[in-house]
Design a protein around this motif. Structure first.
Motif, mmCIF file in Angstrom:
data_model
loop_
_atom_site.group_PDB
_atom_site.id
_atom_site.type_symbol
_atom_site.label_atom_id
_atom_site.label_comp_id
_atom_site.label_asym_id
_atom_site.label_seq_id
_atom_site.Cartn_x
_atom_site.Cartn_y
_atom_site.Cartn_z
ATOM 1 N N LEU A 1 0.867 -1.187 0.000
ATOM 2 C CA LEU A 1 0.000 0.000 0.000
ATOM 3 C C LEU A 1 0.894 1.223 0.000
ATOM 4 C CD1 LEU A 1 -2.444 -1.099 2.852
ATOM 5 C CD2 LEU A 1 -2.901 -1.181 0.380
ATOM 6 N N MET A 2 0.687 2.112 -0.983
ATOM 7 C CA MET A 2 1.394 3.383 -1.013
ATOM 8 C C MET A 2 0.442 4.417 -0.409
ATOM 9 S SD MET A 2 1.849 6.482 -2.448
ATOM 10 C CE MET A 2 1.252 6.607 -4.121
ATOM 11 N N ILE A 3 0.850 4.997 0.700
ATOM 12 C CA ILE A 3 -0.049 5.851 1.487
ATOM 13 C C ILE A 3 0.528 7.268 1.584
ATOM 14 C CG2 ILE A 3 -1.217 6.109 3.709
ATOM 15 C CD1 ILE A 3 -0.752 3.051 4.135
ATOM 16 N N PRO A 4 -0.123 8.238 0.929
ATOM 17 C CA PRO A 4 0.311 9.625 1.113
ATOM 18 C C PRO A 4 0.227 10.015 2.591
ATOM 19 C CG PRO A 4 -1.194 9.457 -0.743
ATOM 20 C CD PRO A 4 -1.235 8.127 -0.020
ATOM 21 N N SER B 1 -5.505 20.965 -6.459
ATOM 22 C CA SER B 1 -4.607 20.610 -7.564
ATOM 23 C C SER B 1 -3.175 20.450 -7.067
ATOM 24 C CB SER B 1 -4.706 21.620 -8.700
ATOM 25 O OG SER B 1 -4.565 22.896 -8.192
ATOM 26 N N SER B 2 -2.787 21.167 -6.028
ATOM 27 C CA SER B 2 -1.424 20.965 -5.502
ATOM 28 C C SER B 2 -1.325 19.609 -4.782
ATOM 29 C CB SER B 2 -1.020 22.139 -4.611
ATOM 30 O OG SER B 2 -0.816 21.774 -3.290
ATOM 31 N N ASP B 3 -2.420 19.191 -4.128
ATOM 32 C CA ASP B 3 -2.425 17.846 -3.506
ATOM 33 C C ASP B 3 -2.293 16.759 -4.576
ATOM 34 O OD1 ASP B 3 -2.872 18.915 -0.941
ATOM 35 O OD2 ASP B 3 -5.044 18.924 -1.265
ATOM 36 N N THR B 4 -3.020 16.903 -5.680
ATOM 37 C CA THR B 4 -2.944 15.867 -6.721
ATOM 38 C C THR B 4 -1.575 15.910 -7.416
ATOM 39 O OG1 THR B 4 -4.166 17.313 -8.227
ATOM 40 C CG2 THR B 4 -5.411 15.578 -7.162
ATOM 41 N N GLU B 5 -0.963 17.085 -7.428
ATOM 42 C CA GLU B 5 0.412 17.153 -7.953
ATOM 43 C C GLU B 5 1.340 16.322 -7.054
ATOM 44 O OE1 GLU B 5 1.570 21.204 -8.895
ATOM 45 O OE2 GLU B 5 3.662 20.626 -8.625
ATOM 46 N N ASN B 6 1.153 16.440 -5.735
ATOM 47 C CA ASN B 6 1.944 15.621 -4.808
ATOM 48 C C ASN B 6 1.653 14.134 -4.995
ATOM 49 O OD1 ASN B 6 3.248 17.751 -3.689
ATOM 50 N ND2 ASN B 6 1.931 17.891 -1.876
ATOM 51 N N LEU B 7 0.376 13.807 -5.215
ATOM 52 C CA LEU B 7 0.020 12.401 -5.460
ATOM 53 C C LEU B 7 0.720 11.898 -6.729
ATOM 54 C CD1 LEU B 7 -1.671 9.930 -4.629
ATOM 55 C CD2 LEU B 7 -3.557 10.859 -6.005
ATOM 56 N N GLY B 8 0.787 12.772 -7.738
ATOM 57 C CA GLY B 8 1.501 12.415 -8.970
ATOM 58 C C GLY B 8 2.967 12.117 -8.701
ATOM 59 N N LYS B 9 3.584 12.913 -7.826
ATOM 60 C CA LYS B 9 4.995 12.658 -7.464
ATOM 61 C C LYS B 9 5.129 11.311 -6.769
ATOM 62 C CE LYS B 9 6.433 17.465 -7.000
ATOM 63 N NZ LYS B 9 6.576 18.567 -6.067
ATOM 64 N N CYS B 10 4.148 10.987 -5.922
ATOM 65 C CA CYS B 10 4.166 9.684 -5.222
ATOM 66 C C CYS B 10 4.056 8.545 -6.240
ATOM 67 C CB CYS B 10 3.007 9.575 -4.231
ATOM 68 S SG CYS B 10 3.067 10.760 -2.886
ATOM 69 N N LEU B 11 3.162 8.700 -7.224
ATOM 70 C CA LEU B 11 2.987 7.656 -8.246
ATOM 71 C C LEU B 11 4.260 7.511 -9.077
ATOM 72 C CD1 LEU B 11 -0.641 8.445 -9.448
ATOM 73 C CD2 LEU B 11 0.102 6.432 -8.155
ATOM 74 N N LYS B 12 4.871 8.629 -9.402
ATOM 75 C CA LYS B 12 6.094 8.615 -10.214
ATOM 76 C C LYS B 12 7.208 7.843 -9.514
ATOM 77 C CE LYS B 12 8.792 10.965 -13.411
ATOM 78 N NZ LYS B 12 9.896 10.067 -13.276
ATOM 79 N N LYS B 13 7.173 7.865 -8.188
ATOM 80 C CA LYS B 13 8.216 7.206 -7.386
ATOM 81 C C LYS B 13 8.124 5.680 -7.486
ATOM 82 C CE LYS B 13 11.512 7.972 -4.523
ATOM 83 N NZ LYS B 13 12.491 9.032 -4.462
ATOM 84 N N ILE B 14 6.918 5.158 -7.700
ATOM 85 C CA ILE B 14 6.723 3.701 -7.638
ATOM 86 C C ILE B 14 7.652 2.952 -8.607
ATOM 87 C CG2 ILE B 14 5.059 1.823 -8.057
ATOM 88 C CD1 ILE B 14 2.930 3.676 -6.729
ATOM 89 N N PRO B 15 7.705 3.314 -9.915
ATOM 90 C CA PRO B 15 8.630 2.584 -10.794
ATOM 91 C C PRO B 15 10.092 2.769 -10.413
ATOM 92 C CG PRO B 15 7.569 4.413 -11.957
ATOM 93 C CD PRO B 15 6.860 4.266 -10.662
ATOM 94 N N GLU B 16 10.412 3.873 -9.732
ATOM 95 C CA GLU B 16 11.799 4.072 -9.284
ATOM 96 C C GLU B 16 12.154 3.107 -8.158
ATOM 97 O OE1 GLU B 16 12.240 8.234 -8.296
ATOM 98 O OE2 GLU B 16 11.360 8.837 -10.211
ATOM 99 N N LEU B 17 11.137 2.531 -7.526
ATOM 100 C CA LEU B 17 11.361 1.577 -6.426
ATOM 101 C C LEU B 17 11.233 0.127 -6.915
ATOM 102 C CD1 LEU B 17 9.276 3.452 -3.698
ATOM 103 C CD2 LEU B 17 11.773 3.402 -3.932
ATOM 104 N N SER B 18 11.378 -0.055 -8.224
ATOM 105 C CA SER B 18 11.174 -1.368 -8.839
ATOM 106 C C SER B 18 11.999 -2.468 -8.168
ATOM 107 C CB SER B 18 11.517 -1.270 -10.329
ATOM 108 O OG SER B 18 11.367 -2.511 -10.927
#
Ligand code: 5GP
Ligand code: ZN
Length: 113
Positions: A40-43, A55-72
Motif C-alpha cells: 500500500l502506497m499511502i500519502p 490541484s497541488s495535492d494531486t500534484e503531490n500524489l503524482g509525485k508519489c505515483l512517479k516514485k513507484i517505478p523508481e522503487l522497482s
C-alpha cells in the motif's frame, strides 16, 4: 485524523511492515495480501477521496505515483504490477485515507481485489 488506521501507522502508533518512506508518502505491506506481493502506497496527508484534494495535492500524489517505478528493485516490480485506488462504498473502500494498492509478483488473472 485521530481515528484513522493509516494516520496511526504513519505516526508509529500501530506497527506495520514499512518498506519505504519519504517526505510525501510511505509504503507498507498489506496486512491481508490479495496478490503474491501486495503493498500500500499511502500519502502522508490524510484525504478520504480524490475529490477532496486540491490541484497541488494531486500534484503531490503524482509525485508519489512517479516514485513507484523508481522503487522497482525494492518492491520487485520487474515483471509488472497493478495499481488500484478504491473510492467509496461501491468500490469497497474500507480505510478512508486515500491509498494506492500495488499488486505484483504474479500474473493478474483475477478480475478484482
Ligand atoms: P481499501 O479496501 O480501503 O481499498 O484497502 C484497505 C487495505 O488496507 C486492505 O487491503 C487491508 O487489508 C489493509 N489494511 C487494513 N488495516 C491494515 C493495517 O492495520 N495494517 C496493514 N498493513 N494493512 C491494513
Ligand atoms: Zn488518515
Amino acid at each position: 485524523m485521530s481515528n484513522c488506521v493509516f494516520c496511526k501507522i504513519r505516526d508509529g502508533e500501530i506497527p506495520s511492515e514499512k518498506v519505504y518512506e519519504d517526505d510525501l508518502m510511505f509504503i507498507i505491506k498489506d496486512i491481508d495480501p490479495k496478490a503474491e506481493r501486495h503493498f500500500l502506497m499511502i500519502p502522508k496527508r490524510h484525504f478520504k477521496l480524490l475529490s477532496e484534494m486540491t490541484s497541488s495535492d494531486t500534484e503531490n500524489l503524482g509525485k508519489c505515483l512517479k516514485k513507484i517505478p523508481e522503487l522497482s528493485d525494492l518492491l520487485g516490480l520487474e515483471n509488472g504490477y497493478r495499481l488500484i485506488i478504491n473510492q467509496g462504498d461501491d468500490a469497497g473502500q474500507t480505510v478512508f485515507h486515500l491509498h494506492v494498492h500495488i499488486l505484483t509478483g504474479q500474473k493478474m488473472d483475477f478480475p478484482h481485489l
